[in-house]
Scaffold this motif. Structure first.
Motif, mmCIF file in Angstrom:
data_model
loop_
_atom_site.group_PDB
_atom_site.id
_atom_site.type_symbol
_atom_site.label_atom_id
_atom_site.label_comp_id
_atom_site.label_asym_id
_atom_site.label_seq_id
_atom_site.Cartn_x
_atom_site.Cartn_y
_atom_site.Cartn_z
ATOM 1 N N ALA A 183 0.861 -1.269 -0.137
ATOM 2 C CA ALA A 183 -0.475 0.032 0.065
ATOM 3 C C ALA A 183 0.802 1.532 0.051
ATOM 4 C CB ALA A 183 -1.047 -0.003 1.011
ATOM 5 N N GLN A 184 0.297 2.293 -0.506
ATOM 6 C CA GLN A 184 0.982 3.658 -0.570
ATOM 7 C C GLN A 184 1.117 4.251 0.708
ATOM 8 O OE1 GLN A 184 -1.420 5.213 -3.431
ATOM 9 N NE2 GLN A 184 0.206 5.793 -4.645
ATOM 10 N N LYS A 185 2.032 4.875 1.164
ATOM 11 C CA LYS A 185 2.206 5.610 2.323
ATOM 12 C C LYS A 185 3.337 6.823 2.341
ATOM 13 C CE LYS A 185 2.764 4.990 7.489
ATOM 14 N NZ LYS A 185 2.897 4.043 8.346
ATOM 15 N N VAL A 186 2.914 7.889 2.865
ATOM 16 C CA VAL A 186 3.927 9.056 3.003
ATOM 17 C C VAL A 186 4.135 9.346 4.338
ATOM 18 C CG1 VAL A 186 4.617 11.384 2.195
ATOM 19 C CG2 VAL A 186 3.237 9.867 0.649
ATOM 20 N N THR A 187 5.207 9.274 5.042
ATOM 21 C CA THR A 187 5.685 9.632 6.138
ATOM 22 C C THR A 187 6.466 11.079 6.406
ATOM 23 O OG1 THR A 187 5.497 7.396 7.039
ATOM 24 C CG2 THR A 187 6.432 8.910 8.381
ATOM 25 N N GLN A 188 5.937 12.048 6.963
ATOM 26 C CA GLN A 188 6.580 13.105 7.287
ATOM 27 C C GLN A 188 6.717 13.132 8.902
ATOM 28 O OE1 GLN A 188 4.058 15.704 4.294
ATOM 29 N NE2 GLN A 188 5.769 16.892 4.705
ATOM 30 N N ALA A 189 7.854 12.746 9.168
ATOM 31 C CA ALA A 189 8.110 12.628 10.680
ATOM 32 C C ALA A 189 7.935 13.917 11.558
ATOM 33 C CB ALA A 189 9.275 11.842 10.877
ATOM 34 N N GLN A 190 8.348 14.781 10.557
ATOM 35 C CA GLN A 190 8.682 16.485 11.597
ATOM 36 C C GLN A 190 7.291 17.000 11.448
ATOM 37 O OE1 GLN A 190 11.090 16.955 8.488
ATOM 38 N NE2 GLN A 190 12.913 17.647 9.699
ATOM 39 N N THR A 191 6.779 17.077 12.569
ATOM 40 C CA THR A 191 5.549 17.665 12.578
ATOM 41 C C THR A 191 5.489 19.236 12.510
ATOM 42 O OG1 THR A 191 4.365 16.134 14.073
ATOM 43 C CG2 THR A 191 3.164 18.022 13.993
ATOM 44 N N GLU A 192 6.393 19.812 13.177
ATOM 45 C CA GLU A 192 6.607 21.156 13.069
ATOM 46 C C GLU A 192 8.205 21.560 13.370
ATOM 47 O OE1 GLU A 192 3.289 22.872 15.525
ATOM 48 O OE2 GLU A 192 4.037 24.855 15.177
ATOM 49 N N ILE A 193 8.594 22.544 12.595
ATOM 50 C CA ILE A 193 9.964 23.140 12.704
ATOM 51 C C ILE A 193 9.936 24.541 12.849
ATOM 52 C CG2 ILE A 193 12.308 23.209 11.586
ATOM 53 C CD1 ILE A 193 11.365 20.700 9.970
ATOM 54 N N SER A 194 10.911 25.079 13.535
ATOM 55 C CA SER A 194 11.026 26.542 13.702
ATOM 56 C C SER A 194 12.612 26.613 13.461
ATOM 57 C CB SER A 194 10.700 26.886 15.043
ATOM 58 O OG SER A 194 9.236 27.031 15.086
ATOM 59 N N VAL A 195 12.752 27.504 12.656
ATOM 60 C CA VAL A 195 14.318 28.225 12.303
ATOM 61 C C VAL A 195 14.400 29.573 12.257
ATOM 62 C CG1 VAL A 195 14.946 26.022 11.326
ATOM 63 C CG2 VAL A 195 14.203 27.874 9.981
ATOM 64 N N SER B 42 -0.030 3.954 -12.814
ATOM 65 C CA SER B 42 -0.074 3.203 -13.647
ATOM 66 C C SER B 42 -1.220 3.688 -14.809
ATOM 67 C CB SER B 42 -0.797 1.968 -12.978
ATOM 68 O OG SER B 42 -2.135 2.208 -12.539
ATOM 69 N N MET B 43 -1.841 3.149 -15.645
ATOM 70 C CA MET B 43 -2.723 3.388 -16.429
ATOM 71 C C MET B 43 -3.979 3.437 -15.934
ATOM 72 S SD MET B 43 -0.833 3.582 -18.819
ATOM 73 C CE MET B 43 0.780 3.032 -19.629
ATOM 74 N N ASN B 44 -4.064 3.140 -14.594
ATOM 75 C CA ASN B 44 -5.356 3.090 -13.867
ATOM 76 C C ASN B 44 -6.145 4.538 -13.700
ATOM 77 O OD1 ASN B 44 -7.698 2.847 -12.003
ATOM 78 N ND2 ASN B 44 -6.382 1.255 -10.880
ATOM 79 N N ARG B 45 -7.088 4.721 -14.137
ATOM 80 C CA ARG B 45 -7.784 6.033 -14.017
ATOM 81 C C ARG B 45 -8.005 6.322 -12.493
ATOM 82 N NH1 ARG B 45 -11.443 9.141 -17.337
ATOM 83 N NH2 ARG B 45 -11.128 8.102 -19.414
ATOM 84 N N ASP B 46 -8.247 5.510 -11.650
ATOM 85 C CA ASP B 46 -8.352 5.852 -10.295
ATOM 86 C C ASP B 46 -7.115 6.103 -9.306
ATOM 87 O OD1 ASP B 46 -10.990 5.655 -10.772
ATOM 88 O OD2 ASP B 46 -10.993 3.604 -10.352
ATOM 89 N N ASP B 47 -5.892 6.119 -10.070
ATOM 90 C CA ASP B 47 -4.830 6.491 -9.216
ATOM 91 C C ASP B 47 -4.867 7.984 -8.631
ATOM 92 O OD1 ASP B 47 -2.369 4.907 -11.457
ATOM 93 O OD2 ASP B 47 -3.527 4.267 -9.793
ATOM 94 N N LYS B 48 -4.444 7.869 -7.554
ATOM 95 C CA LYS B 48 -4.628 9.195 -6.624
ATOM 96 C C LYS B 48 -3.341 9.525 -6.190
ATOM 97 C CE LYS B 48 -6.186 6.269 -3.066
ATOM 98 N NZ LYS B 48 -6.332 4.942 -3.887
ATOM 99 N N ILE B 49 -3.174 10.775 -5.683
ATOM 100 C CA ILE B 49 -2.368 11.323 -4.736
ATOM 101 C C ILE B 49 -2.554 11.116 -3.333
ATOM 102 C CG2 ILE B 49 -0.968 13.320 -4.150
ATOM 103 C CD1 ILE B 49 -1.187 14.453 -6.895
ATOM 104 N N ILE B 50 -1.567 10.657 -2.614
ATOM 105 C CA ILE B 50 -1.648 10.297 -1.137
ATOM 106 C C ILE B 50 -0.768 11.400 -0.476
ATOM 107 C CG2 ILE B 50 -1.072 8.644 0.690
ATOM 108 C CD1 ILE B 50 -3.412 7.853 -1.238
ATOM 109 N N PHE B 51 -1.016 12.008 0.424
ATOM 110 C CA PHE B 51 -0.579 13.241 1.087
ATOM 111 C C PHE B 51 0.131 12.574 2.438
ATOM 112 C CE2 PHE B 51 -0.964 17.027 -1.269
ATOM 113 C CZ PHE B 51 -1.998 16.591 -2.129
ATOM 114 N N GLY B 52 1.373 13.292 2.754
ATOM 115 C CA GLY B 52 1.693 13.218 4.252
ATOM 116 C C GLY B 52 0.864 14.116 4.883
#
Lengths: 119, 117
Positions: free
Chosen positions: B1-13, B98-108
């Motif tokens: 399955a697709q998964k996107v992980t952005q471990a940093q919730t918040e950053i201040s610089v 893929s050629m699948n019409r239903d491909d979608k973008i999964i967001f972190g």
């Protein structure tokens, strides 16, 4: 690039009512999608709006709650039915002009969003 | 399955510092696309970059650069000499191509970046 407009930009609605959000694109596009972004959260795909046929819904979303129309290649609507405060979110329309023969992407663009508050 | 992980919730610089936003993805496909989007306080989603899985070259666009490493399934984003206007939520995303019409973008889940003056 595609220019996408959404109406309304924001609304405040009463519990139990329905709201229809319109998405208009300035050019014909292959794919149109509807996303929801709950407060402070990421984007979640609700459904793919298919031209001339029923929308394809993601797990957790159903047609009775979120009926979608796509009468042509430039326009789609999403209705949020029988609203409750949990439906308060930003709803975003997205389009891409994927080449369905090669599968290659152009870009995926997002509309400005509709900010919905349900009281 | 697709998964996107952005471990940093918040950053201040502090302004003018460099900052790197991490993104790790999972997919079964060999062909896929990776994206970064910026969402400033005004709320609109701004497309920054799309990279397909066959192109591992790093990309630089002004103060922005992206490091794509298939070996570690990462697509990190660096802002050099950060500015206050860079303050926003940044989303990494993945789509299987893929050629699948239903491909979608999964967001972190996004990383909220604060640039302090």
């Amino acid at each position: 690039s595609a220019v996408i407009s959404q109406k309304p930009s924001r609304d405040i609605c009463q519990r139990g009512t329905s709201l229809t959000i319109q998405c208009q694109v300035d050019s014909q596009v292959t794919m149109m999608f509807w996303y929801r972004q709950q407060p402070g959260q990421s984007l979640t795909l609700i459904a793919t709006a298919n031209q001339g046929s029923e929308a394809t819904y993601e797990s957790g979303f159903v047609i009775d709650k979120f009926p979608i129309s796509r009468p042509n290649l430039t326009f789609s609507t999403l209705t949020v039915s029988n609203m409750s405060p949990e439906d308060s979110s930003i709803y975003l329309c997205s389009v891409d002009n994927r080449d369905l023969t090669s599968g290659s992407y152009n870009e995926q663009f997002f509309g400005p969003g509709t900010r919905l508050t349900v009281l | 399955a697709q998964k996107v992980t952005q471990a940093q919730t918040e950053i201040s610089v502090v302004e003018k510092e460099d900052v790197t936003l991490d993104c790790v993805y999972e997919t079964r496909d060999t062909t896929y696309y990776l994206f970064w989007y910026k969402q400033p306080p005004s709320g609109e989603l701004v497309f920054l970059i799309r990279r397909n899985s066959f192109d591992e070259q790093n990309e630089i666009s002004g103060r922005y650069s992206w490091n794509f490493q298939k070996s570690t399934s990462s697509f990190n984003f660096t802002i050099t000499a950060s500015q206050v206007v860079d303050s926003a939520v940044y989303f990494c995303a993945l789509s299987e191509a893929s050629m699948n019409r239903d491909d979608k973008i999964i967001f972190g889940k996004g990383t909220r970046l604060h640039i302090l003056p």
